[in-house]
Design a protein around this motif. Structure first.
Motif, short mmCIF file in Angstrom:
data_model
loop_
_atom_site.label_atom_id
_atom_site.label_comp_id
_atom_site.label_asym_id
_atom_site.label_seq_id
_atom_site.Cartn_x
_atom_site.Cartn_y
_atom_site.Cartn_z
N ASP A 97 53.36 18.71 32.29
CA ASP A 97 53.81 18.51 32.99
C ASP A 97 54.01 16.76 33.23
OD1 ASP A 97 51.56 18.52 34.15
OD2 ASP A 97 52.15 19.61 36.42
N LYS A 109 58.85 14.63 34.06
CA LYS A 109 60.21 14.83 34.89
C LYS A 109 61.33 13.34 35.05
CE LYS A 109 60.04 19.12 34.86
NZ LYS A 109 60.59 20.17 34.01
N GLY A 110 62.16 13.69 34.72
CA GLY A 110 62.61 11.83 34.71
C GLY A 110 62.07 11.32 33.75
N ALA A 111 62.14 11.24 32.35
CA ALA A 111 60.72 10.23 31.95
C ALA A 111 61.92 9.84 30.81
CB ALA A 111 59.38 11.16 31.02
N VAL A 112 62.66 8.55 30.80
CA VAL A 112 63.19 7.74 29.88
C VAL A 112 62.73 7.82 28.42
CG1 VAL A 112 65.00 5.51 29.42
CG2 VAL A 112 64.55 6.65 31.60
N TRP A 113 62.86 8.56 27.30
CA TRP A 113 62.80 8.05 25.76
C TRP A 113 63.19 7.29 25.23
CZ3 TRP A 113 57.50 9.62 24.88
CH2 TRP A 113 57.47 10.85 26.01
N THR A 163 59.28 5.80 30.28
CA THR A 163 59.23 4.71 31.54
C THR A 163 59.54 5.62 32.48
OG1 THR A 163 60.28 2.62 30.88
CG2 THR A 163 60.44 3.63 32.93
N SER A 164 58.53 6.38 33.35
CA SER A 164 58.25 7.90 34.08
C SER A 164 57.55 7.08 35.93
CB SER A 164 58.15 8.68 33.92
OG SER A 164 58.18 9.56 34.71
N GLY A 165 58.61 7.89 37.02
CA GLY A 165 57.92 6.88 37.83
C GLY A 165 57.01 5.95 38.18
N ARG A 192 62.20 15.26 25.05
CA ARG A 192 63.56 14.32 26.17
C ARG A 192 64.03 15.53 26.65
NH1 ARG A 192 66.75 10.07 21.87
NH2 ARG A 192 66.00 8.12 22.93
N SER A 195 61.43 16.65 29.47
CA SER A 195 62.18 15.82 30.66
C SER A 195 63.52 15.64 31.92
CB SER A 195 61.91 14.26 29.73
OG SER A 195 61.18 14.00 29.20
N PHE A 196 64.07 17.26 31.35
CA PHE A 196 64.98 17.43 32.40
C PHE A 196 64.14 18.10 33.20
CE2 PHE A 196 67.90 16.09 28.45
CZ PHE A 196 69.00 15.09 29.03
#
Length: 196
Positions: A97, A109-113, A163-165, A192, A195-196
């Motif tokens: 997680d 959760k919500g990470a952009v790759w 990129t996340s948080g 990805r 990450s959802f």
């Protein structure tokens, strides 16, 4: 000059203290057996746990419990919510997680790759082919066939960014083959989907 210290008196003797009038005592401890028990320097019996047969150091104790354990190229999927690492991209490690990087831990959760291919593949005639073409050029121009030999060399890196948080981390993965970018993109697509 038989005395070790001609200026010293006989009040101090070297060695352990002796009781007056009795036999000399043998020191107990380092290197001497005490009541038949071996001490440092003597062979020791193995403890009970060491005498038990079992796997050697570095070998798994049983069959693999995670899919993909020990086999390269397979992704070991760990259920979200903790556990071991799911995948690794350079110095970025995706946990159940969280994303662990040298710059800190980020939420998964919500990470952009993103990935950028900064590699290139060059194709050239190797020097061996040129030398062989010159040597065999006298034999009815058969040596010119050696000029058809090609050598491919891939150099460069694939840049992976997450990129996340409110945090951002980027790593560079060396490209050693032409399909390195496709392998990295497969891992990024797995990250990805997590990450959802």
């Amino acid at each position: 000059m038989s005395d070790p210290n001609p200026y010293g008196d006989d009040s101090y003797k070297w060695g352990p203290p002796q009781q007056p009038g009795g036999p000399p005592t043998v020191p107990q401890g380092y290197g001497y057996p005490a009541a038949g028990n071996p001490v440092y320097g003597y062979p020791q019996p193995l403890p009970e746990s060491a005498a038990q047969p079992g796997p050697g150091y570095g070998y798994p104790a049983g069959p693999p419990t995670m899919p993909g354990y020990g086999y390269p190229g397979q992704q070991a999927m760990v259920p979200a919510g903790g556990g071991g690492p799911v995948l690794s991209l350079g110095d970025i490690t995706v946990m159940g997680d969280a994303i662990v990087t040298p710059s800190g831990t980020m939420p998964l959760k919500g990470a952009v790759w993103t990935a950028m291919d900064m590699s290139r593949t060059e194709e050239k005639i190797p020097p061996v082919a040129i030398v062989l073409a010159i040597l065999f050029a006298l034999l009815c121009l058969v040596g010119l066939l050696f000029l058809l030999m090609k050598e491919k060399k891939t150099t460069g890196f694939i840049q992976v960014t997450v990129t996340s948080g409110g945090r951002h981390h980027s790593t560079m993965i060396p490209a050693v083959r032409p399909d390195t970018f496709h392998m990295v993109m497969g891992q990024i697509n797995t990250a990805r989907s997590l990450s959802f």
